[in-house]
Design a protein around this motif. Structure first.
Motif, PDB file in Angstrom:
ATOM      1  N   ILE A 343       0.839  -1.208   0.000  1.00 50.95           N
ATOM      2  CA  ILE A 343       0.000   0.000   0.000  1.00 50.95           C
ATOM      3  C   ILE A 343       0.868   1.250   0.000  1.00 50.95           C
ATOM      4  O   ILE A 343       0.580   2.225  -0.709  1.00 50.95           O
ATOM      5  CB  ILE A 343      -0.948  -0.021   1.220  1.00 50.95           C
ATOM      6  N   TYR A 347       0.298   3.262  -3.406  1.00 47.47           N
ATOM      7  CA  TYR A 347      -0.649   4.371  -3.275  1.00 47.47           C
ATOM      8  C   TYR A 347      -0.084   5.537  -2.458  1.00 47.47           C
ATOM      9  O   TYR A 347      -0.794   6.527  -2.259  1.00 47.47           O
ATOM     10  CB  TYR A 347      -1.936   3.856  -2.612  1.00 47.47           C
ATOM     11  N   LEU A 349       0.613   5.974   0.701  1.00 56.59           N
ATOM     12  CA  LEU A 349      -0.167   6.274   1.902  1.00 56.59           C
ATOM     13  C   LEU A 349       0.639   5.923   3.140  1.00 56.59           C
ATOM     14  O   LEU A 349       1.424   4.967   3.147  1.00 56.59           O
ATOM     15  CB  LEU A 349      -1.477   5.470   1.907  1.00 56.59           C
ATOM     16  N   THR A 351       0.921   4.256   6.564  1.00 51.37           N
ATOM     17  CA  THR A 351       0.218   3.118   7.186  1.00 51.37           C
ATOM     18  C   THR A 351       0.419   3.067   8.695  1.00 51.37           C
ATOM     19  O   THR A 351       0.161   2.027   9.332  1.00 51.37           O
ATOM     20  CB  THR A 351       0.725   1.805   6.563  1.00 51.37           C
ATOM     21  N   LEU A 362      -7.774   4.868   0.988  1.00 51.37           N
ATOM     22  CA  LEU A 362      -7.330   3.674   0.269  1.00 51.37           C
ATOM     23  C   LEU A 362      -8.406   3.172  -0.676  1.00 51.37           C
ATOM     24  O   LEU A 362      -8.099   2.718  -1.805  1.00 51.37           O
ATOM     25  CB  LEU A 362      -6.934   2.591   1.266  1.00 51.37           C
ATOM     26  N   SER A 366      -7.571   2.842  -4.633  1.00 51.15           N
ATOM     27  CA  SER A 366      -7.503   1.477  -5.160  1.00 51.15           C
ATOM     28  C   SER A 366      -8.747   1.083  -5.939  1.00 51.15           C
ATOM     29  O   SER A 366      -8.775  -0.003  -6.531  1.00 51.15           O
ATOM     30  CB  SER A 366      -7.298   0.488  -4.019  1.00 51.15           C
TER      31      SER A 366
END
Length: 409
Positions: A343, A347, A349, A351, A362, A366
């Motif tokens: 992830i 993307y 991001l 976490t 997310l 996605s």
């Protein structure tokens, strides 16, 4: 079959090149032996030994009485460029040497010198191929030898005089002769001991070349034996005795090789028939090689196999190991770390906080339904809090993660 034929042709041509090179080498060795024998024949105007031309040089003032004899010690092209008197008609130029080494400039200057009405007398054992080609004559280089007993060495024949005289002595005998001449401009004036023509006159423009292949008729040993001095008078009688200037060349008699700086390597090699044929056959061999090898099919380049993803194989192997040992929680933890790493890199991001905002972001990036993303994140929280997981739960968690991998953008 085609390759075999190619190699046979190349082998035959290569064999011919080697044979010609051997012949050329043999000729060179023979010439070297001849040069060794001829060392005593310098044909220099200052040499009083048997092979010198001192007597001939000192006799010239009696044959040409108008002016003194001028000695030349530079190449013909250089002398012709500096001596303005050579550009006027009626001059005599005498060149005697064992072998004549000229340059293209020398030959061009000689041709111009004669064409304006001058006379050039050349007496050598071996004439330069460049000059012979210009005069359209071919020379067969015979063997020179010393018989030891008086032998006829030179004859003179001229139907217009008439003249039919021969001279003998016990010194070196010149064997070279002319095998072909341009009869339209060339006349035979003398012959060697075998009756072959070795003394010719070539008309060029308003002047004449006199080419003799027996320089020993200028040697001291020859001229001082019997009445051979008459031979010198005979062959020089074709040149005008009232010439305004008479030049004796003392440059080429000292030359034992080509003049430095005036030849390219290619030009030197192309001057001699054996080397010329060897070079042309070598070029032919190269062309045949290019022709036949150029038609060969290019080998098919095999496709490069796609590299296997060994990292995935490694992960699968490690997963199988943990699963077989029923270390489900550790395996689930590693699956979670891999999911979060995926992830972050895909993307971009953070976490660290898997909260509602993270789920919403997310889901948008996605293109997965938000409820499915929320269920996956909740399962991650449950496993971390439980500290253990059954086989069924592990399989369900694995299916959820795979579903996420396969359906996200």
């Amino acid at each position: 079959m085609k390759n075999r034929t190619t190699y046979i042709i190349i082998g035959v041509v290569l064999l011919l090149v080697i044979l010609l090179a051997i012949v050329g080498k043999k000729g060179t060795l023979n010439n070297d032996r001849l040069s060794t024998k001829m060392e005593k024949s310098s044909f220099s105007s200052k040499d009083k030994k048997a092979g010198g031309a001192y007597v001939a040089f000192k006799t010239l003032p009696e044959l040409f009485t108008r002016h003194s004899i001028q000695v030349v010690t530079k190449p013909f092209a250089t002398t012709y460029a500096k001596e303005s008197e050579l550009r006027f008609a009626g001059n005599n130029y005498i060149l005697v040497a064992n072998e004549l080494f000229t340059t293209e400039k020398d030959v061009a200057a000689m041709m111009e010198y004669v064409s304006i009405g001058n006379y050039l007398f050349v007496s050598v054992n071996r004439i330069d191929p460049l000059l012979a080609k210009k005069l359209k004559c071919k020379v067969v280089e015979g063997t020179n030898y010393q018989p030891g007993t008086p032998t006829k060495v030179q004859g003179y024949q001229d139907k217009s005089v008439p003249l039919d005289t021969s001279y003998s002595y016990s010194g070196m005998v010149a064997g070279s002769y002319f095998s072909a001449i341009d009869t339209g401009y060339t006349k035979v004036l003398g012959s060697n001991f075998k009756g072959k023509p070795n003394f010719i006159r070539v008309v060029h423009g308003r002047g004449c070349f006199f080419i003799s292949l027996n320089p020993y008729t200028f040697a001291n040993y020859f001229l001082l034996e019997q009445d051979n001095i008459a031979a010198l008078e005979t062959q020089l009688s074709y040149m005008p005795d009232d010439a305004p200037n008479v030049y004796w060349d003392d440059f080429y008699s000292h030359q034992e090789s080509a003049q430095a700086g005036d030849f390219s390597e290619w030009q030197v090699l192309m001057r001699y028939p054996s080397m010329r044929w060897a070079l042309w056959l070598a070029v032919l061999l190269l062309l045949l090689y290019v022709l036949f090898e150029g038609k060969r099919r290019q080998r098919i380049i095999p496709d490069k196999p796609v590299l296997a993803n060994n990292s995935l194989e490694f992960v699968d192997a490690i997963g199988q190991l943990y699963y077989q040992q029923h270390d489900n929680f550790n395996l689930a933890h590693k699956m979670t770390l891999h999911l979060l790493e995926y992830i972050r890199h895909r993307y971009y991001l953070n976490t660290n906080h898997l909260n509602a905002q993270f789920v919403e972001t997310l889901s948008k990036k996605s293109a997965m339904p938000e409820n499915e993303v929320r269920d996956l994140i909740n399962m991650v929280h449950q496993i971390q809090l439980a500290g253990q997981i059954s086989d069924e739960q592990l399989q369900h968690f694995y299916q959820r993660i795979q579903h996420f991998y396969l359906n996200t953008k």
